[in-house]
Motif scaffolding. Structure first.
Motif, short mmCIF file in Angstrom:
data_model
loop_
_atom_site.label_atom_id
_atom_site.label_comp_id
_atom_site.label_asym_id
_atom_site.label_seq_id
_atom_site.Cartn_x
_atom_site.Cartn_y
_atom_site.Cartn_z
N SER A 109 -17.86 24.37 -19.24
CA SER A 109 -17.95 24.44 -20.70
C SER A 109 -17.80 23.08 -21.35
CB SER A 109 -16.88 25.39 -21.25
OG SER A 109 -17.04 26.69 -20.72
N GLY A 110 -17.68 22.04 -20.56
CA GLY A 110 -17.53 20.69 -21.09
C GLY A 110 -16.15 20.13 -20.82
N THR A 111 -16.07 18.79 -20.77
CA THR A 111 -14.79 18.15 -20.46
C THR A 111 -13.77 18.34 -21.57
OG1 THR A 111 -15.68 16.07 -21.34
CG2 THR A 111 -15.85 16.43 -18.96
N HIS A 112 -14.21 18.36 -22.83
CA HIS A 112 -13.27 18.54 -23.93
C HIS A 112 -12.63 19.92 -23.88
CE1 HIS A 112 -14.31 14.73 -25.76
NE2 HIS A 112 -15.60 15.06 -25.73
N THR A 113 -13.43 20.93 -23.61
CA THR A 113 -12.89 22.28 -23.48
C THR A 113 -11.95 22.37 -22.29
OG1 THR A 113 -14.91 23.22 -24.43
CG2 THR A 113 -13.49 24.71 -23.18
N ALA A 114 -12.33 21.73 -21.19
CA ALA A 114 -11.48 21.75 -20.00
C ALA A 114 -10.14 21.08 -20.27
CB ALA A 114 -12.19 21.06 -18.84
N LYS A 115 -10.15 19.96 -20.99
CA LYS A 115 -8.89 19.29 -21.33
C LYS A 115 -8.01 20.17 -22.20
CE LYS A 115 -10.21 14.40 -21.03
NZ LYS A 115 -10.36 13.14 -21.79
N SER A 116 -8.62 20.88 -23.14
CA SER A 116 -7.83 21.76 -24.01
C SER A 116 -7.21 22.92 -23.24
CB SER A 116 -8.72 22.31 -25.12
OG SER A 116 -9.71 23.20 -24.60
N LEU A 117 -7.79 23.25 -22.07
CA LEU A 117 -7.25 24.30 -21.22
C LEU A 117 -6.25 23.77 -20.18
CD1 LEU A 117 -10.51 26.36 -20.59
CD2 LEU A 117 -8.62 26.96 -22.12
N GLY A 118 -5.96 22.49 -20.23
CA GLY A 118 -4.98 21.91 -19.32
C GLY A 118 -5.53 21.36 -18.03
N VAL A 119 -6.84 21.22 -17.91
CA VAL A 119 -7.44 20.68 -16.69
C VAL A 119 -7.26 19.16 -16.67
CG1 VAL A 119 -9.58 20.38 -15.38
CG2 VAL A 119 -9.12 22.54 -16.56
N PRO A 120 -6.73 18.60 -15.57
CA PRO A 120 -6.56 17.14 -15.48
C PRO A 120 -7.89 16.44 -15.21
CG PRO A 120 -5.86 18.16 -13.43
CD PRO A 120 -6.21 19.29 -14.37
N VAL A 121 -8.72 16.37 -16.23
CA VAL A 121 -10.09 15.88 -16.09
C VAL A 121 -10.11 14.43 -15.59
CG1 VAL A 121 -12.21 15.35 -17.34
CG2 VAL A 121 -10.99 17.48 -17.80
N ASP A 122 -9.24 13.59 -16.15
CA ASP A 122 -9.23 12.17 -15.79
C ASP A 122 -8.87 11.94 -14.33
OD1 ASP A 122 -9.92 11.48 -18.37
OD2 ASP A 122 -7.83 11.33 -19.03
N PHE A 123 -8.16 12.88 -13.73
CA PHE A 123 -7.85 12.80 -12.30
C PHE A 123 -8.91 13.50 -11.47
CE2 PHE A 123 -6.26 15.48 -8.80
CZ PHE A 123 -5.90 14.51 -7.88
N LEU A 124 -9.39 14.64 -11.94
CA LEU A 124 -10.26 15.48 -11.12
C LEU A 124 -11.64 14.85 -10.92
CD1 LEU A 124 -10.42 18.16 -9.63
CD2 LEU A 124 -11.23 19.22 -11.74
N ILE A 125 -12.22 14.26 -11.96
CA ILE A 125 -13.58 13.73 -11.84
C ILE A 125 -13.66 12.59 -10.83
CG2 ILE A 125 -15.42 12.51 -13.07
CD1 ILE A 125 -14.85 14.22 -15.49
N PRO A 126 -12.87 11.52 -10.98
CA PRO A 126 -13.00 10.44 -9.97
C PRO A 126 -12.58 10.85 -8.57
CG PRO A 126 -11.13 10.02 -11.43
CD PRO A 126 -11.88 11.17 -12.01
#
Length: 359
Positions: free
Chosen positions: A247-264
């Protein structure tokens, strides 16, 4: 008084059962493809002979063909197909790019460049001579060096892709163009490396880049399998995070997903397993791109099922391609990398035309 389940719960249970059924079908197809691969070849083995040899009850000749020639090739097809397919599935998610895979983004070409440097100039490969003095094959004597150099090449490409994605905010279509440019750069680098090598070494490395599942021994297969298992466990542990990122990185961040760690981290894991695969079997293109799109038609974007189903689909496609390589022009074994590119390129063009409006 008996209470009926809510209609939504019934639909959800049916949804889950369908996904489990698809997963079961993929397991059965992988087993069938493995048996077919054991039977394919000039020896003309029957299913009964193959089964007896697998369980140690076959003749000495049959057992030698099955366990020393065909079983390592099938194991290589399974682990490499799974590795490349998982890479494509995860890359498409974290980069928000339906055309992403190790081959289309240049990761495989970067790994191939690193492996060629280690083989030609760092002494990781040794020429094996026949009795007449001609070179029969190239044996990798330092798998750790080849793996490390291939990983560096793959990670270098990954770093550029991540920089373009996160710092410059490029669109998915531009990201594919960047992958084409990176692939061209590393292909040119590999050509220059070969240009300054002797003719015999150049010939063997060129043959190596075609892709050959029969080159990897049990040690190399075990290494690819172990790294792929670690990557699979990591990917599957974060399956819900990948679902949220659809659903997008912004939505994932709002759900508590550690996007900055998970992507790299996901990209580095993909670079690792694809680079190791390339280091030992050569460049095999489009498996990651094809497998993930096929399975999305059956299980959707639910990564609880998409990750294992895509891995199994990659294994089946690799086995089917290997069977075709051995059966199309017998007794000649065609290079599997050439065949997957020939068959995968039309699908890639179809995806580009279908997704031409993706930004």
């Amino acid at each position: 008084m008996i209470k009926h389940q809510p209609n939504d719960m019934v639909k959800y249970q049916q949804y889950i059962r369908r996904k489990w059924l698809v997963l079961l079908v993929m397991v059965i197809l992988a087993v069938i493809a493995s048996l077919a691969s054991l039977m394919a070849g000039s020896a003309g083995l029957t299913l009964k002979e193959v089964v007896l040899a697998v369980f140690g009850n076959g003749t000495r000749q049959t057992s030698t063909i099955v366990w020393n020639v065909r079983m390592p090739r099938i194991a290589a097809a399974l682990v490499v197909g799974m590795a490349l397919a998982m890479c494509g599935c995860i890359m498409q998610n974290v980069l928000r790019n339906p055309l992403a895979s190790a081959s289309t983004l240049g990761v495989s070409q970067g790994a191939s460049f690193g492996a060629a440097v280690s083989i030609i100039y760092l002494g990781a490969g040794t020429q094996v001579n026949t009795g007449s003095g001609s070179v029969a094959s190239l044996t990798i004597t330092n798998p750790a060096m080849v793996t490390f150099c291939a990983f560096l090449g793959g990670v270098a490409t990954t770093a550029v892709i991540l920089a373009l994605s996160r710092l410059r905010g490029v669109t998915p279509s531009v990201m594919v163009l960047a992958g084409v440019a990176i692939s061209s750069m590393f292909s040119g680098g590999t050509t220059l490396v070969q240009y300054f090598a002797d003719d015999v070494m150049v010939a063997t490395v060129v043959h190596w880049t075609f892709g050959n599942l029969g080159r990897a021994g049990w040690g190399e297969i075990t290494l690819i399998a172990e790294l792929s298992l670690v990557a699979f466990l990591f990917f599957y542990y974060h399956r819900w995070s990948y679902n949220a990122m659809e659903s997008g990185t912004h939505t994932a961040k709002s759900l508590g997903v550690p996007v900055d760690f998970l992507i790299p981290t996901s990209m580095v894991m993909c670079a690792l397993i694809s680079s190791v695969s390339v280091a030992f079997v050569g460049c095999i293109n489009f498996i990651g791109l094809i497998a993930s799109h096929i399975m999305r038609r059956f299980v959707g974007n639910d990564f609880r099922f998409l990750i294992p189903c895509t891995a199994l689909c990659g294994a089946v496609l690799m086995l089917a391609s290997d069977i075709a390589c051995r059966m199309l022009v017998p007794p000649v074994v065609l290079p599997i990398g050439a065949l997957t590119s020939f068959l995968g390129a039309p699908l890639f063009l179809w995806l580009i035309m279908r997704r031409g409006s993706v930004k």
